[in-house]
Scaffold this active site. Structure first.
Site, PDB file in Angstrom:
ATOM      1  N   GLY A  54       4.321   1.568   0.176  1.00  0.00           N
ATOM      2  CA  GLY A  54       5.754   1.467  -0.068  1.00  0.00           C
ATOM      3  C   GLY A  54       6.490   1.447   1.256  1.00  0.00           C
ATOM      4  O   GLY A  54       6.317   0.537   2.066  1.00  0.00           O
ATOM      5  N   VAL A  90       0.826  -1.215   0.000  1.00  0.00           N
ATOM      6  CA  VAL A  90       0.000   0.000   0.000  1.00  0.00           C
ATOM      7  C   VAL A  90       0.856   1.259   0.000  1.00  0.00           C
ATOM      8  O   VAL A  90       0.763   2.081  -0.909  1.00  0.00           O
ATOM      9  CB  VAL A  90      -0.963   0.018   1.205  1.00  0.00           C
ATOM     10  N   GLU A  94       5.535   4.633 -15.721  1.00  0.00           N
ATOM     11  CA  GLU A  94       5.850   3.610 -16.714  1.00  0.00           C
ATOM     12  C   GLU A  94       5.613   4.156 -18.116  1.00  0.00           C
ATOM     13  O   GLU A  94       4.955   5.185 -18.318  1.00  0.00           O
ATOM     14  CB  GLU A  94       4.966   2.377 -16.498  1.00  0.00           C
ATOM     15  N   GLY A 102       9.666   3.340  -4.697  1.00  0.00           N
ATOM     16  CA  GLY A 102      11.118   3.407  -4.717  1.00  0.00           C
ATOM     17  C   GLY A 102      11.733   2.119  -4.211  1.00  0.00           C
ATOM     18  O   GLY A 102      11.141   1.407  -3.401  1.00  0.00           O
ATOM     19  N   LYS A 125      -4.973   0.039  -3.740  1.00  0.00           N
ATOM     20  CA  LYS A 125      -4.461   0.335  -2.406  1.00  0.00           C
ATOM     21  C   LYS A 125      -5.578   0.673  -1.424  1.00  0.00           C
ATOM     22  O   LYS A 125      -5.554   0.214  -0.279  1.00  0.00           O
ATOM     23  CB  LYS A 125      -3.449   1.482  -2.501  1.00  0.00           C
ATOM     24  N   ASP A 138      -4.103   1.999  -9.722  1.00  0.00           N
ATOM     25  CA  ASP A 138      -3.153   1.712  -8.651  1.00  0.00           C
ATOM     26  C   ASP A 138      -3.685   2.197  -7.314  1.00  0.00           C
ATOM     27  O   ASP A 138      -3.658   1.472  -6.312  1.00  0.00           O
ATOM     28  CB  ASP A 138      -1.811   2.366  -8.968  1.00  0.00           C
TER      29      ASP A 138
END
Length: 416
Positions: free
Chosen positions: A129, A127, A185, A298, A200, A196
């Site tokens: 990172g 969710v 992307e 990241g 989440k 996305d």
């Protein structure tokens, strides 16, 4: 020594491998045992890697290895991650993942399999990172009745909107910059269309309310239609535009859920979360609003959350964590988004803006006009004064368009 395996040596997977090999002493101090990365599954070859001798292209090498107690899945997507995860759990191997798509789609099933086989299925990194959010909801806020969760859940869209807000950069240019910097992307659909963020908020809602929420059932809008004109009007209103994933529990137990761009007032704690950072607000009856903030993506931030789950699994090899929700396949648990109440910002084009204002006032029951510098005479922008159901607002806009007034934008006002 506890042996673990890694499936997928991409951006996140390579970060996990790095932390497991460079932070051995720190992890040993926390666990009291060494975590040994025994096998790494990837179809590519990494001859220059110091772990080159641990790579395999055959999943059977992992599933058949009795020494491997915890498997880390950082492959992404549904296939073959879904099948591999199921097989690992059925063998009693705990699984840790950062795969939001898999958890959002099959979380209830995989948690049930883990429970049946006295294994754990943990997914903190799926969710936020590197932002701790699932464990705090499940443990630290357990005494609270969570009435609402809302947040900026996608760093790519937040970066794009930040550029539009702070630098008056058009959407297309901001998207290209995000791609050039590696934030987006080549095919950015999952980010800019809100998919996305939807996955989440579904995971967060499932955990908070104990019922699996499927992304296909959540009304989702992206940011591709946001124009710089809307950004200017938001500033005049006293806020900014953010892509928000939101879930609120209704008195009847149904979920009021949406993912959409919203006007967020500058007084909100979410308004000043910029660039690739994420922010998640959890509203509890005891704590009030609690906000979790940090980098939502990241290599190392996400890998850090994955490794934390690995350590948790290693501490609970003989006991399950109390992380669970029930399946809702075929069960109605999300309220009709047309019945959700909101105030709305609307921008119209009209040959006669006075006539358009009067009609909007009559149809919507009270509006407040907004201004921006150098607006064309044919442009009218306003916000509704009262909360109305989304369905009522949609029908009002259709009525206005039938009268010859063209809608340019319609954006929710976030009560955040």
């Amino acid at each position: 020594m506890i042996s673990v395996a890694l499936m997928g040596h991409g951006v996140v997977g390579s970060g996990v491998a790095e932390i497991l090999t460079t932070h051995k002493q720190k992890l040993f101090s926390s666990l009291g045992e060494e975590i040994y990365l025994k096998r790494i599954l990837d179809l590519r070859e990494f001859p220059e890697s110091p772990l080159a001798d641990r790579f395999t292209k055959d999943f059977e090498d992992i599933i058949s290895d009795r020494e491997v107690r915890v498997v880390i899945e950082t492959m992404g997507g549904l296939n073959p991650a879904y099948d591999f995860t199921k097989r690992c759990l059925k063998e009693g191997k705990s699984v840790v993942t950062s795969n939001k798509e898999l958890v959002a789609r099959h979380g209830a099933e995989l948690l049930a399999i883990a429970k049946e086989n006295n294994a754990n299925y943990l997914f903190e990194a799926s969710v936020g990172g590197g932002i701790p959010i699932l464990r705090p909801i499940n443990q630290c806020l357990v005494a609270n009745e969570v009435s609402e969760i809302a947040g900026i859940l996608n760093g790519t869209t937040n970066f794009i909107l930040t550029k539009m807000i702070n630098e008056s950069m058009p959407f297309d240019e901001a998207l290209k910059l995000a791609q050039d910097l590696g934030y987006a992307e080549r095919n950015p659909e999952a980010d800019v269309e809100g998919h996305d963020a939807c996955r989440k908020i579904c995971i967060l809602a499932s955990l908070a309310y104990g019922k699996h929420i499927y992304p296909d059932n959540v009304h989702t809008e992206g940011i591709t239609k946001i124009a710089l004109e809307d950004v200017e009007y938001a500033a005049n209103w006293g806020g900014v535009i953010k892509l928000i994933g939101k879930c609120r529990r209704l008195p009847d137990g149904m979920m009021d859920m949406v993912v959409a761009p919203m006007f967020v007032p500058c007084t909100s704690q979410l308004a000043n979360i910029n660039d690739v950072f994420n922010g998640i607000m959890v509203r509890g009856d005891c704590t009030g609003d609690v906000v979790f903030y940090g980098k939502g993506a990241g290599m190392l931030p996400t890998a850090s959350a994955v490794v934390a789950d690995v350590v948790d699994c290693c501490k609970h090899l003989k006991a399950r964590k109390r992380l669970f929700w029930v399946d809702t396949q075929g069960e109605e648990c999300i309220a009709d988004y047309n019945e959700s109440k909101t105030k709305m910002y609307i921008r119209l084009f009209a040959d006669d803006t006075t006539a358009a204002y009067n009609k909007a006032q009559d149809i919507l029951g009270g509006i407040t006009c907004l201004e921006r510098t150098n607006a064309p005479q044919c442009e009218l922008a306003f916000v509704t004064n009262e909360e109305l159901t989304y369905g009522t607002i949609t029908k009002a806009i259709e009525k206005l368009e039938s009268l010859g007034f063209k809608k340019a934008s319609a954006i929710r006002i976030g009560d955040l």
